[in-house]
Design a protein around this motif. Sequence first.
Motif, PDB file in Angstrom:
ATOM      1  N   ALA A 106     -72.143   0.047 -18.745  1.00 49.90           N
ATOM      2  CA  ALA A 106     -72.473   1.199 -17.632  1.00 49.90           C
ATOM      3  C   ALA A 106     -72.433   0.674 -16.350  1.00 49.90           C
ATOM      4  CB  ALA A 106     -73.444   1.943 -18.158  1.00 49.90           C
ATOM      5  N   ALA A 107     -72.935  -0.699 -16.132  1.00 47.79           N
ATOM      6  CA  ALA A 107     -73.138  -1.074 -14.797  1.00 47.79           C
ATOM      7  C   ALA A 107     -72.150  -1.670 -14.167  1.00 47.79           C
ATOM      8  CB  ALA A 107     -74.311  -2.088 -15.015  1.00 47.79           C
ATOM      9  N   VAL A 108     -71.083  -2.366 -15.025  1.00 47.60           N
ATOM     10  CA  VAL A 108     -69.979  -2.904 -14.718  1.00 47.60           C
ATOM     11  C   VAL A 108     -69.097  -1.550 -14.273  1.00 47.60           C
ATOM     12  CG1 VAL A 108     -67.786  -3.878 -15.453  1.00 47.60           C
ATOM     13  CG2 VAL A 108     -69.936  -5.086 -15.787  1.00 47.60           C
ATOM     14  N   LEU A 109     -68.631  -0.749 -15.055  1.00 48.06           N
ATOM     15  CA  LEU A 109     -67.855   0.553 -14.773  1.00 48.06           C
ATOM     16  C   LEU A 109     -68.557   1.269 -13.539  1.00 48.06           C
ATOM     17  CD1 LEU A 109     -67.297   1.346 -18.667  1.00 48.06           C
ATOM     18  CD2 LEU A 109     -65.488   0.710 -16.999  1.00 48.06           C
ATOM     19  N   GLY A 110     -69.579   1.599 -13.460  1.00 48.39           N
ATOM     20  CA  GLY A 110     -70.173   2.295 -12.480  1.00 48.39           C
ATOM     21  C   GLY A 110     -70.105   1.660 -11.280  1.00 48.39           C
ATOM     22  N   ARG A 111     -69.583   0.556 -10.974  1.00 50.08           N
ATOM     23  CA  ARG A 111     -69.526  -0.382  -9.749  1.00 50.08           C
ATOM     24  C   ARG A 111     -67.935  -0.327  -9.459  1.00 50.08           C
ATOM     25  NH1 ARG A 111     -73.195  -3.974  -7.499  1.00 50.08           N
ATOM     26  NH2 ARG A 111     -75.225  -3.886  -8.474  1.00 50.08           N
ATOM     27  N   GLY A 112     -67.128   0.163 -10.557  1.00 50.76           N
ATOM     28  CA  GLY A 112     -65.708   0.533 -10.159  1.00 50.76           C
ATOM     29  C   GLY A 112     -64.819  -0.592 -10.700  1.00 50.76           C
ATOM     30  N   PHE A 113     -65.364  -1.731 -11.593  1.00 54.12           N
ATOM     31  CA  PHE A 113     -64.790  -2.943 -12.158  1.00 54.12           C
ATOM     32  C   PHE A 113     -63.976  -2.133 -13.640  1.00 54.12           C
ATOM     33  CE2 PHE A 113     -68.346  -4.950 -10.337  1.00 54.12           C
ATOM     34  CZ  PHE A 113     -67.591  -5.994  -9.346  1.00 54.12           C
ATOM     35  N   ARG A 114     -62.875  -2.748 -13.959  1.00 53.24           N
ATOM     36  CA  ARG A 114     -62.452  -2.463 -15.249  1.00 53.24           C
ATOM     37  C   ARG A 114     -63.233  -3.172 -16.322  1.00 53.24           C
ATOM     38  NH1 ARG A 114     -57.492  -4.081 -13.162  1.00 53.24           N
ATOM     39  NH2 ARG A 114     -57.487  -5.988 -14.629  1.00 53.24           N
ATOM     40  N   ALA A 115     -63.402  -2.872 -17.480  1.00 60.75           N
ATOM     41  CA  ALA A 115     -64.423  -3.679 -18.466  1.00 60.75           C
ATOM     42  C   ALA A 115     -63.338  -3.817 -19.709  1.00 60.75           C
ATOM     43  CB  ALA A 115     -65.614  -2.890 -18.675  1.00 60.75           C
ATOM     44  N   LEU A 116     -63.296  -5.134 -20.214  1.00 60.67           N
ATOM     45  CA  LEU A 116     -62.842  -5.420 -21.321  1.00 60.67           C
ATOM     46  C   LEU A 116     -63.739  -5.970 -22.367  1.00 60.67           C
ATOM     47  CD1 LEU A 116     -60.067  -6.083 -22.931  1.00 60.67           C
ATOM     48  CD2 LEU A 116     -60.142  -8.378 -21.738  1.00 60.67           C
ATOM     49  N   VAL A 117     -63.792  -5.524 -23.617  1.00 58.03           N
ATOM     50  CA  VAL A 117     -64.862  -5.839 -24.832  1.00 58.03           C
ATOM     51  C   VAL A 117     -63.953  -6.419 -25.855  1.00 58.03           C
ATOM     52  CG1 VAL A 117     -66.665  -5.469 -26.363  1.00 58.03           C
ATOM     53  CG2 VAL A 117     -66.226  -4.035 -24.220  1.00 58.03           C
ATOM     54  N   LEU A 118     -64.199  -7.654 -26.361  1.00 59.68           N
ATOM     55  CA  LEU A 118     -63.653  -8.362 -27.415  1.00 59.68           C
ATOM     56  C   LEU A 118     -64.452  -7.985 -28.631  1.00 59.68           C
ATOM     57  CD1 LEU A 118     -62.135  -9.627 -24.942  1.00 59.68           C
ATOM     58  CD2 LEU A 118     -62.160 -11.891 -25.971  1.00 59.68           C
ATOM     59  N   THR A 119     -64.036  -7.507 -29.650  1.00 61.79           N
ATOM     60  CA  THR A 119     -64.770  -6.805 -30.826  1.00 61.79           C
ATOM     61  C   THR A 119     -64.084  -7.215 -32.025  1.00 61.79           C
ATOM     62  OG1 THR A 119     -66.149  -5.070 -31.692  1.00 61.79           O
ATOM     63  CG2 THR A 119     -64.124  -4.468 -30.397  1.00 61.79           C
ATOM     64  N   ASN A 120     -64.814  -7.051 -32.992  1.00 63.00           N
ATOM     65  CA  ASN A 120     -64.436  -7.288 -34.487  1.00 63.00           C
ATOM     66  C   ASN A 120     -64.163  -5.727 -34.864  1.00 63.00           C
ATOM     67  OD1 ASN A 120     -66.537  -6.781 -35.648  1.00 63.00           O
ATOM     68  ND2 ASN A 120     -66.950  -8.979 -35.827  1.00 63.00           N
ATOM     69  N   ALA A 121     -64.542  -4.821 -34.216  1.00 64.72           N
ATOM     70  CA  ALA A 121     -64.540  -3.350 -34.573  1.00 64.72           C
ATOM     71  C   ALA A 121     -65.279  -3.123 -35.844  1.00 64.72           C
ATOM     72  CB  ALA A 121     -62.999  -2.842 -34.311  1.00 64.72           C
ATOM     73  N   MET A 122     -66.050  -3.669 -36.106  1.00 63.81           N
ATOM     74  CA  MET A 122     -66.564  -3.427 -37.526  1.00 63.81           C
ATOM     75  C   MET A 122     -68.095  -2.631 -37.344  1.00 63.81           C
ATOM     76  SD  MET A 122     -65.735  -7.149 -39.197  1.00 63.81           S
ATOM     77  CE  MET A 122     -66.731  -6.819 -41.027  1.00 63.81           C
ATOM     78  N   LYS A 123     -69.111  -2.557 -38.135  1.00 62.37           N
ATOM     79  CA  LYS A 123     -70.083  -1.993 -38.215  1.00 62.37           C
ATOM     80  C   LYS A 123     -70.949  -1.851 -36.881  1.00 62.37           C
ATOM     81  CE  LYS A 123     -74.682  -0.810 -40.778  1.00 62.37           C
ATOM     82  NZ  LYS A 123     -75.137  -1.044 -41.782  1.00 62.37           N
ATOM     83  N   PRO A 124     -71.430  -3.227 -36.227  1.00 64.71           N
ATOM     84  CA  PRO A 124     -72.058  -3.285 -35.106  1.00 64.71           C
ATOM     85  C   PRO A 124     -71.246  -2.453 -33.750  1.00 64.71           C
ATOM     86  CG  PRO A 124     -71.710  -5.522 -35.986  1.00 64.71           C
ATOM     87  CD  PRO A 124     -70.868  -4.649 -36.589  1.00 64.71           C
ATOM     88  N   MET A 125     -70.096  -2.219 -33.913  1.00 66.86           N
ATOM     89  CA  MET A 125     -69.387  -1.344 -32.715  1.00 66.86           C
ATOM     90  C   MET A 125     -69.700   0.017 -33.116  1.00 66.86           C
ATOM     91  SD  MET A 125     -65.396  -0.914 -31.977  1.00 66.86           S
ATOM     92  CE  MET A 125     -65.269   0.309 -33.134  1.00 66.86           C
TER      93      MET A 125
END
Length: 316
Positions: A106-125
Motif C-alpha cells: 500500500a505504501a509503495v503503490l500509494g506513492r505511485g511506484f509499480r509493485a512486483l511480488v515474487l510468490t509461490n501463490a500457495m496458502k500464505p498468499m
Amino acid sequence: MAESAQRPLASEKFRNPLVTAKGEARATVALAALRTLWVNTGTLCNITCRHCYIESSPRNDALAYLSAAELDPFLEEIAREALPVTEIGFTGGEPFLNRELPAMLAAVLGRGFRALVLTNAMKPMRNHAAALLALRAAHGEHLTLRVSLDHYDPAIHDAERQEGSFVQALEGLAWLAARGFRVHVAGRAGFGGEGEAAMRAGFARLFARHGIPIDAEDPVALMLFPEMDAAVDVPEITTACWGILKKSPDSLMCASARMVVKRRGAARPAVLACTLLPYDPQFELGATLAEAARPVPLNHPHCAKFCVLGGAACSR
C-alpha cells in the motif's frame, strides 16, 4: 573471461575484487540509474525447495522480516533525492508470510511506484486475499504478481519443491488471473532437459488449458531463469569481456537495481548489490541508497553465469 593454456583452478577464482585469478582487471558495474528497488521480506518460506539459491525454508530466518516502518526511510530517500526508481519488487522467502507485506505494498503503490511480488501463490498468499483484492481495486495494473512454476509438468515442478505444490501454485495463479490481477510466471530453463522453445510451448498449453492470459513467448511475462550453482566452474568476467561478448555493463541488474534486507539480529536494514547474493558480505554496500550507489565488482560465479553469460534479469 579470456582463457589460456594455463587455466586457473575453480578454487582460485573469484577471490580478489580487483583482479581475476589470471591477473586480469576484473569487470565492475557502475550504478547507471537506480530504477528498481528490491525488498527482501525475509527468508522464511512455507516450503523447502531442493535448489533454492537463498536457502529459504520454514526454518531459515537469516534474513528477518522487514517492517513497513523500516522500508519507509528508503521510500523517503527516493523522494528526497528524486531517484529515478519506478518499480519496487518484493521477494523472499515467501513474501506473503510477512504480515506487513500488504502495508508495504500500500505504501509503495500509494506513492505511485509499480509493485512486483515474487510468490509461490500457495496458502500464505491466499491468506491475504481480502487485502490483495483491495490493492487491486485501488491500483489496478500497477501491481504484478510473478508466480513460481518451475515447469509446466506437475511431476517435475513437485520434484523440486514438494509433492502437491504444483496444484496449489496453479490454483493460486488461476485465482489471481480470474480476478483481474496482472500475473507473470517464473520458470527454470534447465528443468526437464528441454530447449527454450519446447518449454514455452508447454507453458502455452498449460496457460490455455486453464484460461490464464499470459503470452508464453513474452520473455517478461514468462521468465525462464538459468540455473545457479556457485560450485560450477565458470569463467571470470574481465574488462575485456564487454567487447568480446558485445554486451554493455548497463544491461546487468546491478546497473539499475539494489536490494534492501534485514539480517537477523541487525539493528537496521542494509542495502545489497542485487537479489542473488544475500549472504556474501562483499556485496553489502551500505545502510542507505546513497551509500549503495558505488560500483560493484563482478566477483562471484553468479555474476558470470547468471547475469553476464546467462543474460538474466529479475525485473522488467
